[in-house]
Design an enzyme around this catalytic site. Structure first.
Site, PDB file in Angstrom:
ATOM      1  N   ASN A   1       0.821  -1.205   0.000  1.00  0.00           N
ATOM      2  CA  ASN A   1       0.000   0.000   0.000  1.00  0.00           C
ATOM      3  C   ASN A   1       0.857   1.259   0.000  1.00  0.00           C
ATOM      4  O   ASN A   1       0.565   2.224  -0.721  1.00  0.00           O
ATOM      5  CB  ASN A   1      -0.941   0.002   1.207  1.00  0.00           C
TER       6      ASN A   1
ATOM      7  N   GLU B   1      -6.177  -7.501   5.391  1.00  0.00           N
ATOM      8  CA  GLU B   1      -5.532  -8.494   4.530  1.00  0.00           C
ATOM      9  C   GLU B   1      -5.652  -9.900   5.092  1.00  0.00           C
ATOM     10  O   GLU B   1      -4.990 -10.825   4.620  1.00  0.00           O
ATOM     11  CB  GLU B   1      -4.058  -8.136   4.319  1.00  0.00           C
TER      12      GLU B   1
END
Length: 600
Positions: free
Chosen positions: A476, A511
């Site tokens: 990210n 996640e």
């Protein structure tokens, strides 16, 4: 001719005949009166004539007796009669008054004058007696000349009587014939009147009224019992009975029409009741299986002469796929392209085959051309399904399904199908992670409790795999959140394929992912884990022209009954995942077989 006209004519003719009969009877009575009057007049004529003759001949007789006997009494009687004797006109005035004709009176007048002339000879004879000359007196009264004069007077009076009698006889005969003729006419008219009455009584009352009314009474009685199957008798006459027959026929036709409307109303009520119950049941559907069962059951009742299918549009393959069928349809396949149906193309009901001259749909067997109907199902302008009906080959004369019922069925099924789609969409939004397409944690609790209950009840194994993408935060930070989303979608696809035949995959959060594998032992779960791990390591994701680099994941496995109670599987698997991260990631760790507390 109408009965009233016949009756009026018969009444008028009867009245006329009665008047004629009465008139002839009166005329006959008058003729009889004239006959009686003629008889009485003749009697009076004869009486008056005899009196005149007696008066004329009595003086001759008195004079002759006096000449023969010279008895003064005869002379006195003679002179008395001569004094009483009136003139000829005075003596015949009575006959003229009672109706003697001039010719008759003339003959009588001549006779009376002759009798008066004889008086002179009678007086001469009487005078001769007075002189004592009896011989001369007898010669005068008993001589041939006197006898001829006497016979002449007698003949004139007899002629008068003959003329009078002839006329009286003619008058009597005429009066008698007139009376007889009028009596005969009266009798004939009376007979005609009786015959007319009998004719009216038989023909009009019995033939034209009584017999048809008796037949109509039975028809009316049956119609009163609402037996409209009775057939009114034929009546060709244009009269009141014909009007009654026509009215009864119209009443019967109205009754039959009412019965037909009642049957249609009852059938419509039954159909609407079925549709109402079908709508109520469809409103309670939770699954496509429930909807399919309700449609197949009620379609058989609503259209027993038709088999059919319910198709649902599968947008992923763009086909119309069968959701259910009833009564074994033969001419349309379970699956076809939407462009093969004219109803879907036109967006409205399409009939083909049978008596319809129209283009058949491509999904229908073109060689057979059955009597078929296709009804599109739409919601908010989008085609979501299709109702297909085909007539049984054995039902050759089966009526077509009314369009109003077809439309009601289509609306009801469309609404139920749209509700199911909307419910599924809402459920998917509420329970499915929009990024990965996997179930989220809201669905995890219900499914986890169900799997745990089944495992405990049946004594079957249940494995739980907790997974986490390694170093996801670095992806990210380096490539952006869009790149991280690409990684999560790819991992979610792998997990969905890994649990396609059995088990369920969840996005646990961020996640982290979780796999529930019912009936999987630890070794089976480890093999599945190794397969998923290998697929993730082989991922090659390119984002904005850059490769996202190697992707790995860590796994923690816990199983029932190896790691204690089933309720503690999540905690145990999470602890095994933490150990896998502590040991360096990109690895699979199986929880230690000890109590739940130690595992925690």
């Amino acid at each position: 001719m109408r009965i009233a006209t016949i009756t009026n004519w018969a009444y008028g003719v009867s009245v006329g005949l009665a008047l004629i009969s009465g008139t002839t009877m009166l005329l006959a009575s008058n003729a009889e009166d004239r006959e009686r009057a003629a008889v009485q007049q003749r009697i009076r004529f004869e009486t008056l004539t005899v009196a005149l003759v007696e008066d004329s001949f009595r003086m001759t007789e008195q004079a002759q007796l006096y000449v023969i006997n010279q008895d003064p009494s005869h002379l006195i009687a003679y002179r008395h009669d001569a004094a009483d004797l009136k003139s000829v006109e005075d003596r015949i005035v009575h006959l003229r008054d009672v109706g003697a004709q001039p010719a008759e009176l003339e003959a009588l007048r001549k006779g009376l004058r002759g009798a008066d002339l004889l008086m002179d000879e009678q007086k001469a004879a009487i005078d001769a007696i007075g002189r004592g000359d009896a011989e001369t007196a007898r010669r005068i009264l008993f001589g041939a000349e006197y006898q001829r004069d006497l016979e002449r007077v007698d003949n004139l009076i007899a002629r008068f009587q003959f003329l009078l009698g002839q006329r009286m006889d003619a008058a009597m005969t005429q009066a008698m014939r007139a009376s007889q003729l009028l009596r005969t006419i009266s009798e004939i008219v009376l007979g005609i009147t009786v015959a007319l009455f009998l004719f009216v009584l038989f023909f009009v009352i019995r033939q034209r009224i009584l017999r048809p009314v008796v037949r109509l009474s039975d028809v009316v009685t049956r119609l009163a019992r609402q037996d409209f199957a009775v057939d009114p008798p034929e009546h060709d006459q244009i009269d009141e009975i014909g009007d009654m027959t026509q009215a009864i026929r119209i009443f019967r036709e109205n009754g039959l029409e009412l019965q037909r409307l009642e049957r249609e109303r009852a059938a419509d009520g039954r159909m609407r009741d079925l549709l109402g119950r079908m709508t109520q049941r469809l409103q309670g559907c939770d699954t496509m299986e429930d909807l399919a069962e309700i449609v197949s059951r009620f379609a058989t009742e609503i259209a027993p002469a038709y088999s059919g299918r319910l198709y649902v549009h599968r947008s992923d393959r763009d086909v119309m796929a069968e959701a259910c069928s009833w009564q074994q349809p033969l001419h349309s396949p379970p699956e076809f392209a939407p462009t093969h149906c004219w109803a879907l193309r036109r967006g409205q009901l399409h009939r083909s085959g049978g008596g319809q001259i129209d283009i058949p749909c491509l999904h229908i067997d073109g060689a057979t051309r059955p009597n078929a109907s296709c009804v599109p199902l739409a919601a908010q302008g989008e085609t979501i399904g299709l109702l297909y009906f085909e007539q049984h080959e054995a039902e050759v004369e089966a009526p077509a399904i009314a369009d109003v019922y077809v439309e009601l069925i289509a609306e009801t099924v469309s609404l139920a199908l749209a509700n199911l789609r909307l419910r599924d969409a809402l459920r998917k939004k509420a329970l499915v992670d929009p990024l990965t397409g996997l179930l989220n944690r809201h669905q995890l609790e219900d499914m986890f409790n169900a799997h745990v209950a089944n495992a405990q009840r049946r004594g079957e194994p249940l494995s739980c795999i907790m997974m986490d993408v390694d170093h996801f935060k670095r992806f990210n930070d380096r490539f952006g959140h869009d790149a991280g989303d690409e990684i999560l979608r790819a991992v979610g696809s792998i997990l969905a394929n890994a649990t396609r035949e059995v088990g369920t995959a969840f996005r646990y959060g961020g996640e982290e992912f979780l796999l529930l594998l019912p009936q999987f032992a630890l070794d089976q779960a480890e093999n599945r884990c190794a397969d998923v791990r290998e697929r993730i390591r082989k991922l090659s994701i390119q984002h904005e022209g850059r490769m996202l680099g190697p992707i790995t994941a860590s796994f923690g496995i816990a199983g029932f009954p190896n790691h204690g109670s089933a309720d503690a599987l999540l905690r145990t698997a999470d602890a095994a995942l933490l150990r896998a991260k502590e040991q360096g990631r990109d690895r699979i760790v199986i929880a230690t077989e000890r109590g739940a507390e130690a595992a925690a």
